[in-house]
Design a protein around this motif. Structure first.
Motif, mmCIF file in Angstrom:
data_model
loop_
_atom_site.group_PDB
_atom_site.id
_atom_site.type_symbol
_atom_site.label_atom_id
_atom_site.label_comp_id
_atom_site.label_asym_id
_atom_site.label_seq_id
_atom_site.Cartn_x
_atom_site.Cartn_y
_atom_site.Cartn_z
ATOM 1 N N HIS A 104 0.833 -1.191 0.000
ATOM 2 C CA HIS A 104 0.000 0.000 0.000
ATOM 3 C C HIS A 104 0.876 1.252 0.000
ATOM 4 N N ALA A 105 0.476 2.229 -0.775
ATOM 5 C CA ALA A 105 1.139 3.532 -0.747
ATOM 6 C C ALA A 105 0.173 4.525 -1.369
ATOM 7 N N SER A 106 0.135 5.711 -0.807
ATOM 8 C CA SER A 106 -0.791 6.715 -1.308
ATOM 9 C C SER A 106 -0.029 8.013 -1.538
ATOM 10 N N ASN A 107 -0.226 8.611 -2.686
ATOM 11 C CA ASN A 107 0.455 9.896 -2.932
ATOM 12 C C ASN A 107 -0.501 10.913 -3.548
ATOM 13 N N HIS A 108 -1.763 10.813 -3.186
ATOM 14 C CA HIS A 108 -2.744 11.709 -3.786
ATOM 15 C C HIS A 108 -2.989 12.953 -2.944
ATOM 16 N N TYR A 109 -1.975 13.461 -2.295
ATOM 17 C CA TYR A 109 -2.186 14.654 -1.485
ATOM 18 C C TYR A 109 -2.054 15.865 -2.382
ATOM 19 N N PHE A 110 -2.789 16.883 -2.042
ATOM 20 C CA PHE A 110 -3.159 17.865 -3.054
ATOM 21 C C PHE A 110 -3.611 19.133 -2.340
ATOM 22 N N PRO A 111 -2.969 20.271 -2.566
ATOM 23 C CA PRO A 111 -3.353 21.494 -1.853
ATOM 24 C C PRO A 111 -4.753 21.969 -2.273
ATOM 25 N N LEU A 112 -5.594 22.175 -1.294
ATOM 26 C CA LEU A 112 -6.986 22.522 -1.596
ATOM 27 C C LEU A 112 -7.132 23.874 -2.267
ATOM 28 N N ASN A 113 -6.167 24.777 -2.069
ATOM 29 C CA ASN A 113 -6.283 26.069 -2.742
ATOM 30 C C ASN A 113 -6.275 25.904 -4.262
ATOM 31 N N LEU A 114 -5.582 24.889 -4.754
ATOM 32 C CA LEU A 114 -5.558 24.681 -6.206
ATOM 33 C C LEU A 114 -6.875 24.116 -6.716
ATOM 34 N N LEU A 115 -7.620 23.473 -5.831
ATOM 35 C CA LEU A 115 -8.887 22.860 -6.224
ATOM 36 C C LEU A 115 -10.038 23.848 -6.044
ATOM 37 N N ILE A 116 -9.930 24.645 -4.981
ATOM 38 C CA ILE A 116 -11.088 25.446 -4.559
ATOM 39 C C ILE A 116 -10.836 26.941 -4.710
ATOM 40 N N GLY A 117 -9.570 27.321 -4.826
ATOM 41 C CA GLY A 117 -9.257 28.724 -5.069
ATOM 42 C C GLY A 117 -8.580 29.398 -3.897
ATOM 43 N N GLY A 118 -7.910 30.483 -4.189
ATOM 44 C CA GLY A 118 -7.203 31.225 -3.153
ATOM 45 C C GLY A 118 -5.761 31.466 -3.561
ATOM 46 N N GLU A 119 -5.056 32.233 -2.744
ATOM 47 C CA GLU A 119 -3.679 32.593 -3.031
ATOM 48 C C GLU A 119 -2.800 31.335 -3.006
ATOM 49 N N PRO A 120 -1.637 31.417 -3.649
ATOM 50 C CA PRO A 120 -0.701 30.286 -3.621
ATOM 51 C C PRO A 120 -0.297 29.937 -2.188
ATOM 52 N N LYS A 121 -0.100 28.660 -1.944
ATOM 53 C CA LYS A 121 0.374 28.178 -0.645
ATOM 54 C C LYS A 121 1.634 27.369 -0.917
ATOM 55 N N PRO A 122 2.775 28.061 -1.003
ATOM 56 C CA PRO A 122 3.975 27.396 -1.542
ATOM 57 C C PRO A 122 4.391 26.130 -0.788
ATOM 58 N N ILE A 123 4.279 26.142 0.531
ATOM 59 C CA ILE A 123 4.787 24.956 1.259
ATOM 60 C C ILE A 123 3.847 23.774 1.050
ATOM 61 N N ALA A 124 2.540 24.022 1.120
ATOM 62 C CA ALA A 124 1.577 22.937 0.880
ATOM 63 C C ALA A 124 1.712 22.414 -0.549
ATOM 64 N N GLU A 125 1.883 23.320 -1.510
ATOM 65 C CA GLU A 125 1.982 22.893 -2.912
ATOM 66 C C GLU A 125 3.233 22.072 -3.142
ATOM 67 N N ASP A 126 4.329 22.521 -2.545
ATOM 68 C CA ASP A 126 5.582 21.781 -2.719
ATOM 69 C C ASP A 126 5.534 20.445 -1.985
ATOM 70 N N SER A 127 5.172 20.477 -0.704
ATOM 71 C CA SER A 127 5.290 19.234 0.068
ATOM 72 C C SER A 127 4.251 18.196 -0.358
ATOM 73 N N SER A 128 3.034 18.640 -0.722
ATOM 74 C CA SER A 128 2.016 17.648 -1.062
ATOM 75 C C SER A 128 2.421 16.827 -2.282
ATOM 76 N N SER A 129 3.207 17.417 -3.163
ATOM 77 C CA SER A 129 3.611 16.676 -4.364
ATOM 78 C C SER A 129 4.729 15.681 -4.049
ATOM 79 N N ARG A 130 5.275 15.764 -2.828
ATOM 80 C CA ARG A 130 6.398 14.886 -2.476
ATOM 81 C C ARG A 130 6.055 13.881 -1.375
ATOM 82 N N ILE A 131 4.802 13.909 -0.888
ATOM 83 C CA ILE A 131 4.401 12.990 0.192
ATOM 84 C C ILE A 131 4.036 11.623 -0.368
ATOM 85 N N VAL A 132 4.523 10.588 0.273
ATOM 86 C CA VAL A 132 3.982 9.237 0.062
ATOM 87 C C VAL A 132 3.598 8.705 1.438
#
Lengths: 360, 360
Positions: free
Chosen positions: B309-337
């Motif tokens: 099992h492994a999951s890597n579908h983490y995804f900053p909600l601001n990109l889905l729902i709107g709002g200013e950039p969230k650099p740390i969430a955007e960067d780290s979510s793409s690297r989480i497993v």
């Protein structure tokens, strides 16, 4: 190997077409053809079946043409001269006849429409049906101005890319060949293809749950991101697989049809009907029409729980891309379950699927 | 069984909260709470972490409140008083502190902000972290005005539904209880939950491929269709599972933490770092941060190919729902497993995952 290893001449000759042009993807061939028509006759419309792969519609859209969806016939799941005829007008640039799942869409019936519209490109898409024969014994794909072949592990002929065949009334192949910009990616991005499939499947699932759903806005906003998937430069990479596929085509066709015939003979239920394919057809998948969407869904779940392949993600493109309601496509697509007929499919899996369907 | 079989009093007491209210879903509890605040103070905003389940944001939106996403800290993957403080204003109705994956979000650090904003509901979401303890040895979820618990086979406590706990400064539970209309569906529709997950995952995958992607329009057009998933009437059905979950919580916590500790000790690679969880934490999943998104994707593929099992579908909600950039969430979510730590997970699967990560 490269394209020159592939005997394009023989492939064209088989279908009585005058020329053959390889592309990195089947939909790249359609894009190039549509763009050539848009360049020549101006922007306009492409008519295609409401039940069809979304990449055909994307190819039209990226060429600046508007997809118009023709409803299908409930017996064949393919469009008819009547449903297409209603949509033909001065803006029509192309009509794409798809032999869906291997069902013969009866291209000969479109002859009159074709004759009356000499500036419209009539295309047969035989990705699912290559090797199959018409009622008169002619090979499918030898009737219209263009024929599209495409190759993939999951299709009738493995390999990659596609071939566009040019008939008597077709453009000069050089005018189509020159359309794809050299700057386009040479390989179709595999991840992007999976993404498109996943997005469309997830929207289709949502539609199955919420029938009043408006999906056009969602898909429209995502459309720009699939360009690199449709507009690819270069040709076929694995020409050996494609050559082998043509060489073994008649054997593969017969095994697929035999597997299809097992389902056809075995499914004896008032709530499930195997869509009829004529003797001599190539079967891509065996389409079963259930009496209700719920039954189709439940049976898919049961088949999958038993480890059997089943697909029910068919989805009218008008709901995804826009256009008037297409009642038959909307109704039948929600009730289709497709079963596998691959040559190496074990007989006991076919029997198990039949038993589950008859009991469901 | 019904809610009355569940000892709500004891559950509230454990976390030093004054009352407990059961809901058909955790997000239904949030919806009711947000709606009660919107009724009382007018429409406004809810602050939540950019890394969070989309159903929290949907609960806010259906209550007529705008989700504002706070960036997270790269070490904890949770938001901080600083990232939240920047967003608090007169329109803020609620702040939802999520202990993501079991990491302690340090709710105590928000005391000052809470004190300064007496009309804002401060909520701790402990679905991933129930049973875990703070640095001072207090149980997580006993610090703020409200605490949200939710139960599912895939969470720390199995069962269904959720419980909202009310602290000293909270509304009268009756004012929240009365919000959900009796006409709302009593059972959260399972298919709709799968649909939401599939849509979000497919959009997340697309984002991973096309970084300049604008997903907000697509998701916005689909938002209306998930109402029945978030606004459900009724309470918890499988109260026995929830009771058992609380009874066995400390044992389960210890086994989960022990499994987490194996990954923590075993992963010795410069390109992969296990996010630190303190001794005493409950671990929902073991988050591993890879050096690059590509490595995270490739390792996920390798783990899955090995049947792990492994999951890597983490995804900053601001990109889905709107709002200013969230650099740390955007960067780290793409690297989480995320790796599994379930009590029944075989030791050899943990070792196999560690070996693959160290070699990857």
């Amino acid at each position: 190997m490269n394209d020159s290893d592939l005997d394009l001449r023989t492939i064209a000759d088989r279908l009585s077409m005058k020329a053959a042009l390889p592309f990195a993807r089947g939909s790249s061939a359609l894009f190039a053809l549509f763009q050539a028509f848009a360049n020549r006759h101006g922007t306009g419309e492409v008519i295609l079946p409401a039940l069809c792969c979304e990449s055909v519609a994307l190819a039209a859209m990226y060429a600046g043409l508007k997809p118009r969806f023709a409803d299908v016939c409930g017996d064949t799941l393919c469009m008819t001269p009547e449903t297409v005829g209603q949509l033909v007008n001065d803006s029509t640039r192309a009509v794409v006849i798809v032999h869906l799942f291997g069902v013969d869409a009866n291209a000969a019936a479109f002859r009159e429409l074709r004759r009356a519209n000499p500036t419209v490109a009539f295309v047969e898409d035989i990705a699912h049906a290559v090797g199959g024969r018409t009622l008169c014994g002619k090979l499918l794909g030898s009737e219209m101005d263009y024929t599209l072949l495409s190759f993939a592990e999951s299709k009738i002929i493995a390999g990659d890319g596609g071939i566009l065949l040019f008939g008597e009334r077709a453009l000069d192949p050089d005018d189509v060949r020159s359309i794809i910009p050299a700057s386009a990616p040479t390989k179709p991005p595999v991840v992007l293809a999976m993404n498109l499939r996943n997005v469309v499947h997830s929207l289709a699932d949502l539609w199955r749950t919420s029938n009043d759903l408006e999906l056009v806005t969602a898909f429209e906003s995502l459309t720009p991101y699939f360009r690199d998937l449709i507009i690819c430069s270069g040709g076929i990479s694995d020409t050996e697989a494609v050559s082998d596929g043509f060489e073994n085509l008649e054997d593969v066709r017969m095994i697929r049809y035999a597997n299809y015939s097992l389902y056809r003979a075995g499914v004896q239920a008032t709530h499930a009907k195997v869509v009829p394919l004529r003797e001599g057809s190539t079967c891509w998948r065996c389409p079963v029409l259930f009496s209700t969407p719920q039954r189709a869904r439940d049976t898919t779940t049961k088949l999958r729980s038993a480890g059997l392949h089943a697909s029910n993600h068919y989805f009218p493109l008008n709901l995804l891309i826009g256009g008037e309601p297409k009642p038959i496509a909307e109704d039948s697509s929600s009730r289709i379950v497709n079963l596998w007929v691959e040559p190496r499919l074990p007989r006991n899996e076919i029997d198990a699927a039949i038993a589950i369907i008859n009991r469901s």
